[in-house]
Design an enzyme around this catalytic site. Structure first.
Site, PDB file in Angstrom:
ATOM      1  N   GLU A 183      -9.721   4.169  -3.557  1.00  0.00           N
ATOM      2  CA  GLU A 183      -8.301   4.438  -3.858  1.00  0.00           C
ATOM      3  C   GLU A 183      -7.658   3.292  -4.634  1.00  0.00           C
ATOM      4  OE1 GLU A 183      -7.563   7.340  -3.401  1.00  0.00           O
ATOM      5  OE2 GLU A 183      -8.935   7.971  -1.841  1.00  0.00           O
ATOM      6  N   GLY A 184      -8.410   2.704  -5.528  1.00  0.00           N
ATOM      7  CA  GLY A 184      -7.884   1.590  -6.328  1.00  0.00           C
ATOM      8  C   GLY A 184      -8.254   0.272  -5.689  1.00  0.00           C
TER       9      GLY A 184
END
Lengths: 597, 597
Positions: free
Chosen positions: B440-441
């Site tokens: 997620e980043g």
């Protein structure tokens, strides 16, 4: 491109250009040596590490040794490579010619070993432990014991272990409870349980010699009643080896170093475990500390090596993997760039590099002090080297473990999601690294050792000597033209550490030992930052004073300068902040009660 | 004593006494709720987590899902518990009554989920991903899509995934290359390869709905040509489910979250993969960011939960395990003490506690802002909450991942050598935690998001609002009698961050974007220190203003005070040091060239 483990020219730069290890050959002990013999030792280890040990690493991680009918069976790859590993002769490399050794400086043996560790920590572990055990027999054992149990280890035919830890005692060796009962023949009957014995059983060699801490019947309580024994897996009776009642009580499922079994061992369950006293009764701990101090420096090298191999994995990945575009040129029509172009990836790589290089230089320097402490011509030089060795040992042990773990985690991070898979090596290297903050004295114990003993010993003589060393390094750096902002930061940090130490020591002298020791782990951390800054200063100096002979040299030297800038600029502010916390005596965890946690 | 995962009273203290979550029930959206319904939601999750999910955790770690004839078979324990997990209704807990939801505030759903995550991250993962997928359909899907593919997820009959990442693109969604070709019936034919798809196949439910990023034929390059599609594993044809040409191309061998498979998926290898556009063409990334922002807060909660369960393991171990004696009373005749008596062990525990508590409060606060951004009565309140939510999301995502990993490593360290074995849970929890800095980043991407977008958006409105929130927290703290040295440190740190941000922003405005962004990860770290200090200040305030009703309350409140002292005293100096590094623009890794690394 295959992982180089360490960059050869870098290791040479530290060895010859920065630490000037060839100067050791002026000492009588090393007079037979020259650069040729140093290089040959390192080159033979390097070749085996790259060609044989590294390819065996992942298979050995995937399939740990098995316990079959009470005996440990190692991985077939290890079994196949062990003769070549033994043939390197590193177990006996530093030992005197009188016992069949090569009288090499420790730094040469350590740097040669570094390649083996980086390639395959577990494989190296067998010979590292054996070297420590045999060295104990050499120093403290009787002639008979040396002939029987040391010689086969030095010849590479047997292996050895350190058997200190017991389940109920853990790090507290004062609570060792294994017993040694005198027998009529002058030997002892050993009985007790040991745990976490690395290489405690295997099928690599026909015998294993355990160095065991135990208490002679009637010995005083505490550390002053602990003795050291030589307890082989099979004892010599006449011309035979007979079972000596040392049993595998269990295999510990470790999360790393999975090629080297960690065992629970039961000594003397049948009442037939013979042991021989090594050194004086009740003086076992003092003897064991010889081994342990050597082991701590080797653990430091483990940490540097494990961070180094992971750094080279990450660097290769970052050069190869393309993804995204720079913040300043996001046009999607342009092709993606290698991720090394992203500033944060370079930050992660430079941080790993600075940790690895600083750690390598520190371990090398510590190894040189160990030799000077023993072999320097002048007694004053020996004393000074001993003080510096003692002072630096807890840092050499813990810095690579702690910052190395951070470096290993960064190597995973550089790989992104791929780093989180067992398809790449970085995850198992991170697991391997975690042990180094635990074994041979946890990081917390190193902090107690540094602040509680080492910096205050002999009226602070070690710290004074360190100050002189750093002042000399600063002088040389200025002469070489290293920027004053870097040099001045390091000398200021040394002054900060000296002032802080005085504050803490007077707290202790005033009776507040708990207050003095409260931030011992923070103290260890800030001390480590200083010591590593000193290494970077020395490397930056050498990078300016050594004439480059190739473009690769020029790149190496430019990289050294930038490692120094990075470390000194980003870590010394942290040292200052930590020193202020230690000085102020922030005491939240002194006051918190168990029920409030 | 069984691991509590979180301490119930602590969670209530954060929810009701610190964050005053019951005030949300004044809003129309949550008017049907009261403390009873909040507590019941949390209690049912807690009971399942402790009684069922935690006991299944280690078996699921030991035996990951298997790929059999192209399909993934999950662990039997998971298969058995899934109906109970689905029956909790957490997938639909926050959704409006119109779609069958319970209209609960997100903080309640998040805190209930926290127990599930702490007990068994992988098991939670299935429903967490499904919730995100269904919410995308709810917001952006057509009525037909909602009826067909959202409703079964909200009813717990099906599950869902996010299918963003492609092998060649990684984090760079601009480089998504999966294709979507319009078909005569208004749907699309999808073709492409995705990787790292968590829960991408399994046998828990008869269908799986993938939310897929792909490029419609002829779409522009870059992020502005990416569309979002609903691509089920089995599509509905009439009253049947038929295979939709989504194949498992490979299982990724992850080092944690081992109960939740991560897969490579091949869409449309046979040309028969139907997908339906969700939202506007080429606007897929904007839609996906709704899901991703929710997911980032949930990743933050994953991190806190994983650190919390490990903290409780370490605390229980430290209370139980006896070893050694205090530095000030080393008489070996005295019995060994529980290791919690050693100052450094308490340091490690208090550090974990401060990270967990600070993280929990931050996630809770962020969840409240998310609800206020949507449901506050006044538009100005909605705007302000949105600004704070946007600003805090990268911190809420990355702080628990980074400091949580440190906390998890400390939990291993507290266990000594035992922590290095798979006999204890702490090692697998540490492995689990590492994913949170990657998915997620990555942390680096969160830093770019915070400094490059969030703090400069709307003329710095988010940062201004943060300053106001912290000023208000300081006022309340002073009124409650929190020590000025703590309050003053936090307000000074806020001023430091504001001043630094101004310096960096003007660097960017002057055209030096690379210089502005050079230390974005350091900026993220120091920003996180501040934000967590704010949480500790708020908790210390609430601990003084809440009337204790038991000795347990008194201990909890004393512990809150000490967590605040510890964090503020030891971390804000680090913030200052980091800010100086960012301000000075230390540029070693900007200047280093690949060949010098």
């Amino acid at each position: 491109m295959a992982n180089p483990l360490f960059r050869d020219r870098d290791l040479e730069f530290v060895l010859y250009d920065t630490l000037r290890a060839l100067e050791l050959t002026r000492l009588a002990q090393f007079a037979e040596h020259d650069r040729g013999s140093f290089d040959m030792t390192i080159e033979s280890a390097r070749r085996l590490a790259r060609g044989v040990l590294l390819p065996a690493y992942k298979p050995m991680d995937d399939e740990p040794p098995r316990l079959v009918d009470g005996s440990v069976i190692v991985h077939p790859r290890l079994k196949a490579l062990y003769p070549e590993l033994a043939a390197l002769g590193l177990v006996v490399a530093t030992r005197p010619a009188a016992v069949g050794g090569h009288q090499l400086p420790r730094i040469v043996q350590t740097f040669a070993s570094a390649y083996l560790m980086a390639a395959n920590l577990s494989a190296y572990g067998y010979i590292g432990l054996a070297a420590g055990a045999a060295h104990l027999l050499e120093t403290f054992g009787s002639d008979a014991l040396r002939a029987s149990y040391m010689v086969p280890i030095y010849e590479g035919r047997w292996l050895g272990t350190m058997a200190l830890t017991e389940p109920q005692a853990g790090s507290s060796l004062a609570d060792v409870s294994s017993r040694a009962t005198p027998a009529p023949d002058g030997s002892y009957r050993i009985a007790g349980a040991k745990i976490f014995i690395s290489g405690g059983d295997h099928d690599l060699t026909e015998n294993i010699v355990h160095m065991v801490l135990a208490r002679i019947d009637g010995a005083p309580a505490g550390t002053r009643g602990v003795s050291l024994f030589c307890v082989p897996k099979r004892r010599i009776e006449g011309d035979r080896l007979v079972d000596n009642d040392v049993a595998v009580a269990g295999v510990i499922h470790k999360i790393g170093w999975r090629g080297l079994p960690s065992l629970a061992l039961a000594f003397g369950d049948r009442g037939d475990c013979h042991g021989w006293l090594v050194g004086q009764p009740h003086r076992g701990l003092a003897a064991m500390f010889q081994m342990m101090n050597e082991a701590r420096i080797m653990v430091g090298m483990n940490g540097v090596a494990t961070a180094s191999v992971a750094y080279h994995e990450a660097l290769a990945y970052a050069l190869d993997r393309t993804q995204g575009r720079p913040e300043t040129a996001k046009d999607p029509a342009l092709p993606p760039v290698p991720i090394i172009e992203h500033a944060d990836v370079r930050r992660m790589l430079l941080r790993q590099k600075a940790i690895v290089e600083g750690g390598l230089c520190l371990i090398g320097r510590t190894a040189i002090y160990a030799d000077l402490a023993e072999f320097a011509a002048e007694p004053t030089a020996r004393i000074r080297a001993r003080q510096l060795l003692d002072l630096l040992t807890p840092v050499a042990k813990s810095f690579p473990a702690e910052r190395g773990f951070e470096a290993n985690a960064l190597a995973v991070q550089v790989h992104g999601g791929y780093g989180y898979t067992s398809e790449y090596l970085v995850e198992s290297l991170m697991r391997d690294q975690k042990l180094n903050s635990l074994h041979e004295g946890t990081t917390g114990i190193q902090g107690l050792d540094l602040l509680g003993r080492k910096v205050v010993a002999d009226g602070g003589a070690g710290l004074t000597a360190l100050g002189e060393e750093i002042a000399e390094a600063a002088r040389a750096a200025r002469e070489a033209g290293v920027e004053e902002r870097l040099v001045g930061s390091v000398t200021a940090a040394m002054a900060t550490v000296q002032a802080l130490t005085a504050v803490l020591a007077s707290k202790g002298l005033a009776g507040d030992v708990a207050g003095m020791m409260l931030h011992s782990t923070d103290y260890l951390e800030l001390f480590g930052i200083l010591v590593i800054a000193w290494q970077h200063l020395a490397m930056a100096t050498a990078a300016r004073t050594t004439a480059p002979t190739s473009d690769a040299d020029r790149a190496l030297f430019a990289g050294k300068q930038l490692s120094a800038e990075y470390w000194i600029s980003t870590e010394l502010p942290r040292l200052t902040a930590l020193a202020e916390i230690c000085r102020a005596g922030e005491d939240s965890y002194a006051r918190i009660r168990p029920g409030e946690l």
